[in-house]
Scaffold this active site. Structure first.
Site, PDB file in Angstrom:
ATOM      1  N   SER A 227       0.919  -1.226   0.001  1.00  0.00           N
ATOM      2  CA  SER A 227      -0.043   0.144  -0.163  1.00  0.00           C
ATOM      3  C   SER A 227       0.737   1.101   0.148  1.00  0.00           C
ATOM      4  O   SER A 227       0.319   2.814  -0.253  1.00  0.00           O
ATOM      5  CB  SER A 227      -0.941  -0.385   1.672  1.00  0.00           C
ATOM      6  OG  SER A 227      -0.185   0.522   2.390  1.00  0.00           O
ATOM      7  N   HIS A 255      -5.129  -5.142  -0.370  1.00  0.00           N
ATOM      8  CA  HIS A 255      -4.919  -4.059  -1.725  1.00  0.00           C
ATOM      9  C   HIS A 255      -4.834  -4.971  -2.943  1.00  0.00           C
ATOM     10  O   HIS A 255      -4.560  -4.482  -4.565  1.00  0.00           O
ATOM     11  CB  HIS A 255      -4.199  -3.141  -1.318  1.00  0.00           C
ATOM     12  CG  HIS A 255      -3.620  -2.056  -0.211  1.00  0.00           C
ATOM     13  ND1 HIS A 255      -4.701  -0.966  -0.350  1.00  0.00           N
ATOM     14  CD2 HIS A 255      -3.629  -1.779   0.508  1.00  0.00           C
ATOM     15  CE1 HIS A 255      -4.485   0.296   0.557  1.00  0.00           C
ATOM     16  NE2 HIS A 255      -3.886  -0.508   1.698  1.00  0.00           N
ATOM     17  N   LYS A 287     -11.986  -1.486   1.211  1.00  0.00           N
ATOM     18  CA  LYS A 287     -11.472  -1.876  -0.660  1.00  0.00           C
ATOM     19  C   LYS A 287     -12.280  -1.520  -0.847  1.00  0.00           C
ATOM     20  O   LYS A 287     -13.531  -1.619  -1.356  1.00  0.00           O
ATOM     21  CB  LYS A 287      -9.986  -2.021  -0.031  1.00  0.00           C
ATOM     22  CG  LYS A 287      -9.414  -1.053   0.813  1.00  0.00           C
ATOM     23  CD  LYS A 287      -7.553  -1.786   1.183  1.00  0.00           C
ATOM     24  CE  LYS A 287      -7.223  -0.880   2.191  1.00  0.00           C
ATOM     25  NZ  LYS A 287      -8.010  -1.460   3.258  1.00  0.00           N
TER      26      LYS A 287
END
Length: 444
Positions: A227, A255, A287
């Site tokens: 990230s 991610h 996310k």
């Protein structure tokens, strides 16, 4: 503040002097407010409190507006409304623009209508909701795992699983840039913790080989998409290391899901690695999946053990049904509409390449969703963030101690919703903001 946030030695000394005077005034005020009474113990001697206070003083003295905790008046997508103004937004993990999609919102609303807002206790105590099982089955299928378990917090998922899985006789070898939740879990476990140089599988091999003989169990922890830097590991190499040294391999996909691979299934799809070679898949719901929480996908024996014994699951409230429904619908849309993943990847490469062409340092970013602009100074990063905000672009600085001082940066999160025109404008604004700041403003 050992690395000084990019300030000169003189500026650091001046700030320290102002901080000392401020503390003296606060102490005097505290004593005057309660004459004759025993002085209450404060919190100034907490670890890191001095550095935190110095950072606050530096921000005030350098007249830098804090970019943190800004209130967004609506959905934070490619654009967002802060106050009464619209901004180009690069500070959201809404990678596939599913947070706010009517189908996702509708699924959450329907779940609230059927199950209420909260399960009101842990799933062990209050029982299951069908949406929990549906989501877990879908996550397990994505990773071709036997089972999965969702928890109410992504951070707590790593803390409780690593902390519960490992013990004092064990060793945890992890990337030096691994997320805080993993290092906190390692600390909780009591295991020996050994970081290796970021994204260097050869360094991981050396550290594991040196530590494995004297350890009971071994865990190798990496991320699928880092990230801070936007780079990815060579998954097959880490699988080989884990197998060679009788270690478990855990991959944090926070991610990666929705970002890597042709259809967004994650790093294993992107690199054509059998997902069964990874012992523990971890990820978040906040996310790509536009909810909140974390998950583990693994063999059924591990999942059942965690369901009945992991403190962060057994003693924590269950995932709210609305968040589970939102995450499940987001996963279904991701699978049905792979064009979103392709658009995201195109956008990130476009932005990264545009920024590099203008002379900006994007580090090791693969151009997948995360593109850092390395500034080399915390003050410089904060100044640029503020200057860009004044020009209608919202992007957050990442400063020491989150990263080493020389690696301070602006961090751009790209989404499938951004247009090439918006991305080009952001690079133009970055160049203009950089040119507009004087050397004093850039370096404090």
């Amino acid at each position: 503040m050992t690395q000084g946030f990019g300030l000169s030695a003189g500026a650091r000394i001046a700030l320290l002097q102002r901080l000392a005077k401020r503390r003296a005034r606060q102490d005097d005020a505290g004593e005057a407010a309660a004459p004759g009474r025993a002085k209450r113990r404060g919190f100034s001697d907490l670890p890191g409190m001095r550095d935190f206070a110095l950072m606050q003083t530096a921000v005030e003295e350098l007249d830098i507006e804090s970019p943190f905790f800004r209130a967004h008046n609506g959905i934070a997508g490619a654009t967002t409304v802060i106050g009464n103004a619209e901004y180009l937004n690069f500070s959201s993990y809404n990678y596939l623009a599913l947070n706010g999609d009517p189908r996702v919102t509708g699924a959450a609303v329907a779940a609230v209508g059927r199950y209420g807002v909260s399960p009101s206790a842990s799933r062990l105590v209050s029982g299951e909701r069908p949406i929990h099982h549906e989501l877990e089955a879908a996550i397990a299928a994505n990773y071709e795992a036997e089972a999965a378990l969702v928890m109410v917090s992504g951070h707590a998922t790593n803390v409780t699983v690593i902390g519960h899985l490992m013990g004092a006789r064990d060793v945890i070898v992890h990337d030096a840039s691994i997320h805080n939740s993993c290092t906190e879990g390692a600390r909780l476990s009591g295991a020996r913790r050994i970081p290796f140089a970021h994204n260097d599988w050869r360094a991981a091999e050396r550290e594991m080989a040196a530590a494995r003989r004297n350890a009971g169990r071994a865990l190798l922890v990496i991320e699928g998409h880092y990230s801070m830097d936007g780079d990815v590991p060579d998954l097959a190499r880490f699988v080989e290391i884990a197998r060679r040294h009788d270690a478990w391999l855990m991959v944090d996909e926070a991610h990666s899901l929705g970002v890597l691979g042709e259809t967004g299934r994650g790093i294993f799809e992107a690199q054509n690695v059998d997902p069964g070679e990874v012992d523990i898949w971890m990820g978040t719901l906040s996310k790509t999946l536009s909810g909140c929480g974390g998950f583990i996908a693994a063999g059924r024996d591990l999942i059942e053990w965690l369901r009945h014994t992991a403190p962060g699951f057994v003693y924590s409230v269950g995932l709210p049904p609305a968040l589970g429904a939102a995450a499940l619908e987001s996963l279904r849309i991701m699978q049905a509409e792979p064009w979103r993943v392709r658009q995201l990847q195109h956008n990130a490469r476009f932005f990264r390449d545009r920024a590099r062409a203008r002379g900006f340092d994007t580090g090791a970013s693969e151009g997948l969703a995360i593109v850092p602009i390395i500034t080399g100074s915390s003050v410089r990063a904060a100044r640029l963030s503020s200057a860009m905000f004044a020009r209608g672009v919202n992007v957050q600085p990442i400063v020491f101690p989150a990263v080493p001082e020389q690696a301070a940066r602006l961090r751009f999160f790209i989404s499938s919703e951004h247009t090439e025109a918006q991305l080009s404008r952001a690079v133009d604004v970055l160049a203009d903001a950089t040119a507009s700041l004087s050397p004093l403003e850039l370096h404090g």
